[in-house]
Design an enzyme around this catalytic site. Structure first.
Site, mmCIF file in Angstrom:
data_model
loop_
_atom_site.group_PDB
_atom_site.id
_atom_site.type_symbol
_atom_site.label_atom_id
_atom_site.label_comp_id
_atom_site.label_asym_id
_atom_site.label_seq_id
_atom_site.Cartn_x
_atom_site.Cartn_y
_atom_site.Cartn_z
ATOM 1 N N THR A 244 0.848 -1.190 0.000
ATOM 2 C CA THR A 244 0.000 0.000 0.000
ATOM 3 C C THR A 244 0.886 1.243 0.000
ATOM 4 O OG1 THR A 244 -0.147 0.327 2.400
ATOM 5 C CG2 THR A 244 -1.609 -1.322 1.431
ATOM 6 N N CYS A 245 0.245 2.405 0.104
ATOM 7 C CA CYS A 245 1.018 3.653 0.038
ATOM 8 C C CYS A 245 1.928 3.832 1.242
ATOM 9 C CB CYS A 245 0.085 4.853 -0.097
ATOM 10 S SG CYS A 245 -1.048 5.074 1.294
ATOM 11 N N ARG B 172 2.868 0.920 3.465
ATOM 12 C CA ARG B 172 3.397 -0.325 4.010
ATOM 13 C C ARG B 172 3.693 -1.319 2.892
ATOM 14 N NH1 ARG B 172 1.139 -2.276 8.326
ATOM 15 N NH2 ARG B 172 -0.253 -0.512 8.632
ATOM 16 N N SER C 227 -8.262 3.521 -7.170
ATOM 17 C CA SER C 227 -9.207 3.402 -6.058
ATOM 18 C C SER C 227 -9.121 4.583 -5.097
ATOM 19 C CB SER C 227 -8.969 2.090 -5.306
ATOM 20 O OG SER C 227 -7.628 2.021 -4.835
ATOM 21 N N SER D 108 -7.875 7.641 -5.713
ATOM 22 C CA SER D 108 -8.305 8.857 -6.407
ATOM 23 C C SER D 108 -9.819 8.888 -6.573
ATOM 24 C CB SER D 108 -7.638 8.936 -7.783
ATOM 25 O OG SER D 108 -6.233 8.976 -7.662
#
Length: 449
Positions: free
Chosen positions: A49-50, A52, A192, A194
């Site tokens: 993810t952004c 992790r 997703s 955005s």
């Protein structure tokens, strides 16, 4: 299954390191396959993810697994292993399960309680299944993690403890640049995050919304969903020009480099300065990792940049919610239940093999009885058969029930070994029941090492 987690997140690594370690393009897929192909790994899944990057793996050797997964993370992220190691965390078996369940509940998120992580976990499992790197073990684990996350959100008020990253980010923007309602906005990206940002802006009352994306078709689909009366598309190449026509920019793309340059923002600020109506700073919310907006924008007068680094600092200053304790209790209970079920399942092949051996002994003895008493009538034979089987079942009932109970406790794997030894069970028979090849190391209980 012996679960190992090796990863880094906003809790252990500064944004600069996370930015350099970000996995984009086909790198996550290659990392997933390389992890599953290592000698110590039976299954693998990647949560990317952004903020992790975590590798989950079923391993047969702890130290070798840590070394191999750490090396792979360094290789595919491009961050030197020595530097990366200082930011990595490692969890093993029950503590690894505890970590995953905490992540699923939002306890480990930058914004505590946010629900987006459930979708990201679901995507991670789907990707591992699609690439055939996840088997029964990780599938059951991730499915249970999703159930635990849903339980936490339904039984507690953890949702109130935090919001989505988008909502929290917009709160920070509003604090520095005024209310969102009535603003003109630009969203760069159509993924997703955005899409969530665009929908949140519409609900917040923006008067005009532009959507820019590398693939125009995706931007157009998002506009259709939001409603053409509110949103419209703009070419990605024209984003620098569009900056002067909006009050707020949200950017979250998968680009490897800067998407919005400091000089373009400076030019837009200059245009806005000439407009007497533009009395608030040009606000930019950067939710991308690696960052989309040039970090130098922080130093520009007339511009307000809120990025993941500033969000992390802002959220650290917010008070904790009482529901966090309740969710922590749910996680602890679920980890204990999952561990007990896993340990109990490990002895099932041994119990099945024991009962199969007992059935073979009964069949052999009844066959011997037939040869010795060939004239035995069917009624008598049936009664003897039932009696012998009943005796065997009663003799096995107490020890098999008790060994299942004992095996569900920490360290219970030793009881399966004792049962195999006491009854001289053929290892091949036990492994045939479990479906595990002979020679594969059986997992044992334990925590992080």
């Amino acid at each position: 299954m012996s679960l190992l987690v090796v990863g880094l997140s906003h809790r252990t690594a500064p944004v600069g390191v996370l930015e350099r370690a970000a996995l984009t393009g086909d790198v996550p897929t290659r990392l997933l396959h390389d992890a599953a192909a290592t000698a110590t790994v039976a299954e693998a899944a990647l949560l990317n993810t952004c903020n992790r990057i975590e590798l989950y793996a079923d391993v047969d050797k702890f130290h070798a697994g840590v070394a191999e997964l750490s090396l792979l993370l360094a290789h595919h992220s491009g961050v030197d292993l020595e530097e990366l190691t200082s930011h990595l965390y490692v969890h093993y078996e029950d503590r690894a399960v505890h970590h995953l369940f905490s992540v699923a509940c939002g306890l480990d998120s930058m914004v505590v309680g946010e629900g987006q992580i459930l979708g990201q976990l679901r995507d991670a499992l789907a990707k591992a299944q699609e690439e055939h790197t996840a088997g029964r073990g990780l599938n059951e684990l991730f499915q249970q993690a999703l159930r635990v996350g849903k339980r936490a959100h339904s039984e507690t008020g953890i949702d109130k403890a935090g919001q989505s990253l988008v909502t929290f980010g917009l709160e920070q923007v509003a604090a520095g640049a005024g209310e969102i309602a009535g603003k003109r906005a630009l969203v760069v990206g159509a993924g997703s995050m955005s899409s969530l940002a665009a929908a949140t802006l519409v609900r917040s009352g923006v008067t005009d919304l532009l959507i820019a994306n590398r693939t125009p078709e995706r931007a157009e689909r998002l506009v259709e969903i939001l409603g053409a009366g509110v949103a419209r598309t703009v070419e990605l190449a024209k984003v620098p020009e569009a900056l002067a026509d909006v009050d707020l920019v949200i950017s979250c793309t998968g680009a490897a480099g800067v998407v919005i340059k400091a000089e373009d923002v400076a030019a837009a600020v200059a245009v806005r300065a000439a407009d007497a109506a533009a009395d608030t700073p040009l606000a930019l919310l950067d939710l991308a990792m690696p960052r989309d907006v040039d970090h130098a924008v922080h130093e520009l007068p007339g511009a307000l940049l809120v990025d993941l680094e500033s969000l992390s600092h802002a959220h650290a200053a917010t008070p904790g919610a009482g529901d966090v304790d309740a969710v922590s209790g749910i996680v602890a209970d679920e980890v204990a239940a999952f561990g007990a079920a896993q340990r109990a399942a490990r002895i099932a092949p041994t119990v099945v093999a024991l009962r199969a051996m007992a059935s073979e002994v009964v069949a052999a003895e009844l066959g011997r009885l037939d040869s010795r008493l060939p004239g035995l009538d069917e009624r008598s034979r049936a009664e003897i058969t039932q009696t012998v089987r009943r005796v065997v079942d009663k003799l096995l009932h107490a020890p098999t029930v008790r060994v299942k109970q004992l095996a569900a406790e920490p360290g219970g794997a030793s009881y399966a070994d004792a049962l195999r030894e006491l009854f001289d069970l053929d290892p091949a028979a036990v492994h045939a029941v479990s479906g595990t090849p002979i020679g594969t190391q059986q997992p044992s209980g334990g925590g992080a090492r």
